[in-house]
Write an enzyme that holds these catalytic residues in place. Structure first.
Site, PDB file in Angstrom:
ATOM      1  N   GLN A  32       0.584  -0.875  -0.057  1.00  0.00           N
ATOM      2  CA  GLN A  32       0.024  -0.192  -0.141  1.00  0.00           C
ATOM      3  C   GLN A  32       0.458   1.199   0.323  1.00  0.00           C
ATOM      4  O   GLN A  32       1.818   1.177   0.220  1.00  0.00           O
ATOM      5  CB  GLN A  32      -1.420   0.402   0.707  1.00  0.00           C
ATOM      6  N   HIS A  63      -8.545   3.033  19.651  1.00  0.00           N
ATOM      7  CA  HIS A  63      -7.893   1.599  20.685  1.00  0.00           C
ATOM      8  C   HIS A  63      -8.185   1.183  21.513  1.00  0.00           C
ATOM      9  O   HIS A  63      -8.152  -0.180  22.198  1.00  0.00           O
ATOM     10  CB  HIS A  63      -6.422   2.034  20.482  1.00  0.00           C
ATOM     11  N   ASP A 162      -7.017  -5.467  13.447  1.00  0.00           N
ATOM     12  CA  ASP A 162      -7.286  -4.111  13.681  1.00  0.00           C
ATOM     13  C   ASP A 162      -6.819  -3.934  12.165  1.00  0.00           C
ATOM     14  O   ASP A 162      -5.630  -3.777  12.140  1.00  0.00           O
ATOM     15  CB  ASP A 162      -6.332  -3.398  14.945  1.00  0.00           C
TER      16      ASP A 162
HETATM   17  N1  AG3 Z   1      -7.462   0.844  12.054  1.00  0.00           N
HETATM   18  C1  AG3 Z   1      -7.797   1.872  10.911  1.00  0.00           C
HETATM   19  C2  AG3 Z   1      -9.874   1.092  10.731  1.00  0.00           C
HETATM   20  C3  AG3 Z   1     -10.086   1.762   9.583  1.00  0.00           C
HETATM   21  C4  AG3 Z   1      -9.523   3.718   9.079  1.00  0.00           C
HETATM   22  N2  AG3 Z   1     -10.592   3.803   7.866  1.00  0.00           N
HETATM   23  C5  AG3 Z   1     -11.000   4.473   7.425  1.00  0.00           C
HETATM   24  N3  AG3 Z   1     -10.196   5.995   7.412  1.00  0.00           N
HETATM   25  N4  AG3 Z   1     -11.324   4.912   5.664  1.00  0.00           N
HETATM   26  C6  AG3 Z   1      -6.166   0.585  11.362  1.00  0.00           C
HETATM   27  C7  AG3 Z   1      -4.657   1.744  12.624  1.00  0.00           C
HETATM   28  C8  AG3 Z   1      -5.004   2.348  13.684  1.00  0.00           C
HETATM   29  N5  AG3 Z   1      -4.640   0.498  14.166  1.00  0.00           N
END
Ligand code: AG3
EC number: 2.5.1.104
Length: 281
Positions: A32, A63, A162
């Site tokens: 990515q 979190h 996550d």
């Molecule tokens: N958590 C990301 C959640 C998804 C966010 N999506 C978005 N902004 N479109 C992963 C990182 C946190 N540890």
């Protein structure tokens, strides 16, 4: 003078943005595009493929709710698996629980761990110890979480996903096959949780995940919470295996955790689903 901003665009032209002072880092990883910005008022910002993963000021809002509700609903969580979470924030919250003897984090993209360690104040010391394999209660595996879970010979009390959104590298984490592997790798009593997107802007993805999980887990719960940096409210789906009541959390253990956002005394108030979403189920 033109103001500089980073904006994440959601469907139908809904945007979530921050004023930024500079871009600290950008790279195309094997999986990515990764960017790190310095914002005017929220610390640093981690962006993957144009989507906000976290802002330093407020990252706990996500979190904490991803980790504590499930670990406090389990009577004695000892073995925890985190899939994704390369910035370390989720694992940091998991390790606050004294019952946890060992946590494993499986992150597909080592560039996320590396950049988080170098640029973010989220879990620097923890990531340093993980990279050097010096954290006594946790290990980092760079690899594909789908494959790891399928092949794992261990069982877990909680599995925490996550991930990024259910497109690209994370797509399979929202498939029925993956839910089945997770169910099988939970102990007789166990909880699975996944972030499940914006309630209003990713409603279809949320419903797909909910229906898929319903086919697999003994009980499925939905809850949502406002997250700084994402199109709020953000949704979370919990799959339960065996005899656990996810609507009840252990308030005694909760008091030992020093939390900023999640409030276990109001745990039940998380579960309200907007009427129009409920009607679509
Ligand atoms: N958590 C990301 C959640 C998804 C966010 N999506 C978005 N902004 N479109 C992963 C990182 C946190 N540890």
């Amino acid at each position: 003078e033109q103001e500089r901003a980073f904006i994440e665009w959601y469907p139908r032209g809904y945007g979530v943005g921050f004023k930024v002072t500079r871009r600290l880092f950008e790279t195309q990883t094997d999986y990515q595009r990764l960017e790190i910005y310095e914002t005017e008022g929220f610390g640093k910002l981690l962006v993957l493929d144009g989507t906000v993963q976290l802002v330093e000021i407020g990252e706990e809002s996500y979190h904490e709710v991803l980790v504590h509700p499930v670990l406090l609903a389990h009577p004695n969580p000892k073995r925890v698996l985190v899939i994704g979470g390369g910035d370390g924030g989720t694992l940091r919250e998991v390790l606050r629980h004294k019952t946890v003897e060992k946590a494993t984090m499986v992150e597909i993209d080592d560039a996320v761990v590396e950049a988080s360690y170098l640029y973010l104040d989220v879990a620097k010391d923890l990531l340093d110890r993980l990279i050097k394999n010096e954290e006594p209660r946790a290990e980092l595996i760079i690899g594909d979480g789908v494959k790891y879970l399928r092949e794992s010979e261990e069982k877990f009390d909680a599995i925490i996903v996550d991930s990024t959104d259910p497109v690209g590298p994370a797509k399979l984490l929202f498939s029925e096959g993956f839910y089945r592997d997770a169910y099988e790798k939970l102990n007789d009593r166990g909880l699975y949780i996944t972030q499940a997107g914006s309630v209003y802007l990713f409603t279809n993805e949320l419903l797909d995940a909910y229906r898929g999980m319903k086919k697999v887990f003994d009980r499925v719960y939905y809850f949502s919470f406002p997250v700084i940096g994402y199109a709020s409210p953000w949704s979370f789906l919990v799959g339960v295996k065996g005899d656990i009541d996810f609507t009840k959390v252990d308030l005694e253990r909760a008091k030992e955790l020093k939390l900023h956002y999640y409030d276990p005394e109001r745990h039940e108030t998380l579960f309200q689903m907007p009427r129009y979403v409920r009607k679509l189920l």
